[in-house]
Design an enzyme around this catalytic site. Structure first.
Site, PDB file in Angstrom:
ATOM      1  N   HIS A 107      33.584  -6.744  58.911  1.00 38.27           N
ATOM      2  CA  HIS A 107      33.290  -6.306  57.538  1.00 38.27           C
ATOM      3  C   HIS A 107      34.113  -5.043  57.241  1.00 38.27           C
ATOM      4  O   HIS A 107      33.775  -3.953  57.683  1.00 38.27           O
ATOM      5  CB  HIS A 107      31.785  -6.047  57.401  1.00 38.27           C
ATOM      6  CG  HIS A 107      31.391  -5.630  56.025  1.00 38.27           C
ATOM      7  ND1 HIS A 107      30.819  -4.415  55.736  1.00 38.27           N
ATOM      8  CD2 HIS A 107      31.526  -6.272  54.840  1.00 38.27           C
ATOM      9  CE1 HIS A 107      30.607  -4.336  54.435  1.00 38.27           C
ATOM     10  NE2 HIS A 107      31.016  -5.439  53.875  1.00 38.27           N
TER      11      HIS A 107
ATOM     12  N   GLU B 175      33.072  -2.860  60.315  1.00 39.59           N
ATOM     13  CA  GLU B 175      31.901  -3.217  61.118  1.00 39.59           C
ATOM     14  C   GLU B 175      32.185  -4.544  61.817  1.00 39.59           C
ATOM     15  O   GLU B 175      32.703  -5.477  61.178  1.00 39.59           O
ATOM     16  CB  GLU B 175      30.673  -3.391  60.226  1.00 39.59           C
ATOM     17  CG  GLU B 175      30.214  -2.100  59.584  1.00 39.59           C
ATOM     18  CD  GLU B 175      29.028  -2.332  58.667  1.00 39.59           C
ATOM     19  OE1 GLU B 175      27.901  -2.060  59.089  1.00 39.59           O
ATOM     20  OE2 GLU B 175      29.225  -2.781  57.522  1.00 39.59           O
TER      21      GLU B 175
ATOM     22  N   SER C  65      29.805 -10.034  53.479  1.00 41.46           N
ATOM     23  CA  SER C  65      29.011  -8.809  53.274  1.00 41.46           C
ATOM     24  C   SER C  65      27.533  -9.063  53.514  1.00 41.46           C
ATOM     25  O   SER C  65      26.808  -8.163  53.922  1.00 41.46           O
ATOM     26  CB  SER C  65      29.137  -8.321  51.826  1.00 41.46           C
ATOM     27  OG  SER C  65      30.461  -8.151  51.455  1.00 41.46           O
TER      28      SER C  65
ATOM     29  N   ASN D 259      26.003  -1.605  54.249  1.00 39.93           N
ATOM     30  CA  ASN D 259      25.398  -2.025  52.981  1.00 39.93           C
ATOM     31  C   ASN D 259      23.888  -1.803  52.926  1.00 39.93           C
ATOM     32  O   ASN D 259      23.307  -1.750  51.845  1.00 39.93           O
ATOM     33  CB  ASN D 259      25.748  -3.480  52.656  1.00 39.93           C
ATOM     34  CG  ASN D 259      27.128  -3.577  52.033  1.00 39.93           C
ATOM     35  OD1 ASN D 259      27.612  -2.612  51.431  1.00 39.93           O
ATOM     36  ND2 ASN D 259      27.776  -4.723  52.171  1.00 39.93           N
TER      37      ASN D 259
HETATM   38  N1  LIG Z   1      34.520  -6.508  47.098  1.00 39.75           N
HETATM   39  C1  LIG Z   1      34.053  -5.775  48.098  1.00 39.75           C
HETATM   40  O1  LIG Z   1      33.847  -4.561  47.972  1.00 39.75           O
HETATM   41  C2  LIG Z   1      33.806  -6.398  49.444  1.00 39.75           C
HETATM   42  C3  LIG Z   1      33.684  -5.544  50.567  1.00 39.75           C
HETATM   43  C4  LIG Z   1      33.529  -6.103  51.825  1.00 39.75           C
HETATM   44  C5  LIG Z   1      33.460  -7.480  51.966  1.00 39.75           C
HETATM   45  N2  LIG Z   1      33.534  -8.277  50.854  1.00 39.75           N
HETATM   46  C6  LIG Z   1      33.476  -9.741  51.076  1.00 39.75           C
HETATM   47  O2  LIG Z   1      34.810 -10.229  51.067  1.00 39.75           O
HETATM   48  C7  LIG Z   1      34.825 -11.574  50.584  1.00 39.75           C
HETATM   49  C8  LIG Z   1      35.772 -11.670  49.400  1.00 39.75           C
HETATM   50  O3  LIG Z   1      35.331 -10.775  48.401  1.00 39.75           O
HETATM   51  P1  LIG Z   1      36.313 -10.249  47.250  1.00 39.75           P
HETATM   52  O4  LIG Z   1      35.632  -9.100  46.613  1.00 39.75           O
HETATM   53  O5  LIG Z   1      37.693 -10.099  47.783  1.00 39.75           O
HETATM   54  O6  LIG Z   1      36.265 -11.513  46.257  1.00 39.75           O
HETATM   55  P2  LIG Z   1      37.302 -11.899  45.104  1.00 39.75           P
HETATM   56  O7  LIG Z   1      36.509 -12.715  44.138  1.00 39.75           O
HETATM   57  O8  LIG Z   1      38.041 -10.704  44.620  1.00 39.75           O
HETATM   58  O9  LIG Z   1      38.372 -12.833  45.855  1.00 39.75           O
HETATM   59  C9  LIG Z   1      38.056 -14.066  46.453  1.00 39.75           C
HETATM   60  C10 LIG Z   1      39.328 -14.895  46.517  1.00 39.75           C
HETATM   61  O10 LIG Z   1      39.069 -16.033  47.333  1.00 39.75           O
HETATM   62  C11 LIG Z   1      39.731 -17.146  46.747  1.00 39.75           C
HETATM   63  N3  LIG Z   1      39.085 -18.359  47.250  1.00 39.75           N
HETATM   64  C12 LIG Z   1      37.888 -18.875  46.925  1.00 39.75           C
HETATM   65  N4  LIG Z   1      37.636 -19.983  47.660  1.00 39.75           N
HETATM   66  C13 LIG Z   1      38.701 -20.153  48.475  1.00 39.75           C
HETATM   67  C14 LIG Z   1      39.040 -21.100  49.488  1.00 39.75           C
HETATM   68  N5  LIG Z   1      38.228 -22.096  49.814  1.00 39.75           N
HETATM   69  N6  LIG Z   1      40.211 -20.948  50.115  1.00 39.75           N
HETATM   70  C15 LIG Z   1      41.054 -19.930  49.798  1.00 39.75           C
HETATM   71  N7  LIG Z   1      40.796 -19.008  48.855  1.00 39.75           N
HETATM   72  C16 LIG Z   1      39.620 -19.117  48.215  1.00 39.75           C
HETATM   73  C17 LIG Z   1      39.610 -16.935  45.249  1.00 39.75           C
HETATM   74  O11 LIG Z   1      40.593 -17.672  44.546  1.00 39.75           O
HETATM   75  C18 LIG Z   1      39.817 -15.414  45.160  1.00 39.75           C
HETATM   76  O12 LIG Z   1      41.192 -15.074  44.997  1.00 39.75           O
HETATM   77  C19 LIG Z   1      33.377 -11.929  50.250  1.00 39.75           C
HETATM   78  O13 LIG Z   1      32.794 -12.562  51.355  1.00 39.75           O
HETATM   79  C20 LIG Z   1      32.747 -10.556  50.012  1.00 39.75           C
HETATM   80  O14 LIG Z   1      31.352 -10.535  50.225  1.00 39.75           O
HETATM   81  C21 LIG Z   1      33.731  -7.777  49.604  1.00 39.75           C
END
Ligand SMILES: NC(=O)c1ccc[n+]([C@@H]2O[C@H](COP(=O)([O-])OP(=O)(O)OC[C@H]3O[C@@H](n4cnc5c(N)ncnc54)[C@H](O)[C@@H]3O)[C@@H](O)[C@H]2O)c1
Length: 292
Positions: free
Chosen positions: A142, A154, A121, A192
């Site tokens: 994204h 995106e 993000s 964002n």
């Molecule tokens: N939450 C949102 O609204 C949103 C929207 C768009 C993008 N993102 C991006 O998506 C990504 C994930 O965000 P999220 O909200 O799903 O986070 P989250 O915390 O819900 O999930 C992350 C997951 O990744 C796992 N993890 C961590 N390190 C790891 C590794 N080395 N190998 C495998 N698994 C691993 C964790 O155990 C966890 O289950 C981030 O980069 C975030 O910025 C989030």
């Protein structure tokens, strides 16, 4: 839906990973969901399966379609199982060191043909791609949250992303039924840059007593036509993730509109992170991360 014949690995089974795996499995791609945490994988897999069950009960999928989609999904906590995948969609913690390390490890496991999609993000796609010795294959994708419901993705190229990798990415996203917009590899891409200051201003309005969470949500959905109000959305996004994204963008852009309001810090400190903890602005009894 027709089977596209791709084997897709979704890395990270949290909010975004489980949402994206839902989309790829539903679109007929063989989907391997990977997480370092056994618990995280179980929760993510249950979320995907629960989404398909709910879709059947709402009449949005037939039982055979849901069964096919479920059959497309496998889970693993062993990175080596990703060896034969065509595309890796990475959705791990928003931490450049964690993401780069993952790409370094994947370089040794997947084939030279595999495409890497990073769902960051706020981080630079170019910087994440520097973790891999094949930066030409790394593309920023994204997804909007909740991924199974929101159409937009995106697409942002890193400095060394190859044209063919960009084109293949757009083609793949189109096969998922997504609409794409091309963004520059800049903090917050396009969405964002607008969404975070707007969400912050809604939180500040709530703190100032301008309305209740219900009335502000109703005003936004009713007047602006958004599918859900800011507080329902923030509960899906996760208050911890909002805090992290907003802070990172503030640090990079130095624009105070991105700085998370104090209420966010209090909610995170209290563990009221949204749907994932059962309580955020609203309370939830199920563990479902997104609705159907
Ligand atoms: N939450 C949102 O609204 C949103 C929207 C768009 C993008 N993102 C991006 O998506 C990504 C994930 O965000 P999220 O909200 O799903 O986070 P989250 O915390 O819900 O999930 C992350 C997951 O990744 C796992 N993890 C961590 N390190 C790891 C590794 N080395 N190998 C495998 N698994 C691993 C964790 O155990 C966890 O289950 C981030 O980069 C975030 O910025 C989030």
């Amino acid at each position: 839906m027709a089977h596209e014949g791709k084997t897709v690995a979704v890395v990270g089974a949290g909010t975004m990973g489980s949402g994206i795996a839902t989309v790829t499995a539903r679109s007929g791609h063989r989907t391997l969901l990977y997480d370092v945490s056994e618990d995280g994988l179980t929760r993510g897999t249950e979320t995907v399966r629960g989404f398909f069950d709910k879709s059947v009960s709402l009449g949005k999928m037939t039982s055979p379609e849901a069964a096919d989609a479920k059959a497309n999904l496998t889970g693993t906590t062993d990175l080596k199982d990703l060896a034969s995948c065509d595309i890796v969609i990475e959705a791990v913690f928003e931490d450049a060191a964690v993401k780069k390390q993952l790409y370094r490890e994947l370089d040794e496991i997947v084939s030279d043909e595999t495409l890497f999609h990073t769902n960051t993000s706020t981080l630079s796609v170019t910087s994440i791609a520097s973790g891999s010795r094949r930066p030409e294959r790394v593309v920023g994708t994204h997804y909007c949250n909740p991924a199974p419901l929101m159409k937009l993705v995106e697409v942002a190229d890193g400095r060394h992303t190859a044209d063919w990798a960009h084109k293949a990415t757009i083609e793949f996203l189109t096969s998922l039924g997504k609409t794409t917009v091309v963004a520059k590899d800049r903090p917050g891409f396009i969405v964002n840059r607008f969404l975070i200051p707007w969400e912050n201003s809604c939180i500040m309005a709530l703190e100032a007593g301008l309305g209740t969470k219900e009335s502000i949500d109703a005003a936004i959905t009713g007047a602006l036509g958004h599918p859900m109000g800011p507080f329902r959305l923030l509960d899906i996004v996760g208050l911890d993730i909002h805090q992290q994204v907003a802070t990172r963008l503030y640090e990079q852009l130095r624009d105070p509109r991105f700085f998370p309001p104090p209420m966010v810090e209090r909610m995170v400190a209290a563990g009221d992170l949204g749907r994932k903890t059962g309580r955020g602005f609203y309370s939830y009894d199920g563990s479902r991360l997104f609705g159907s």
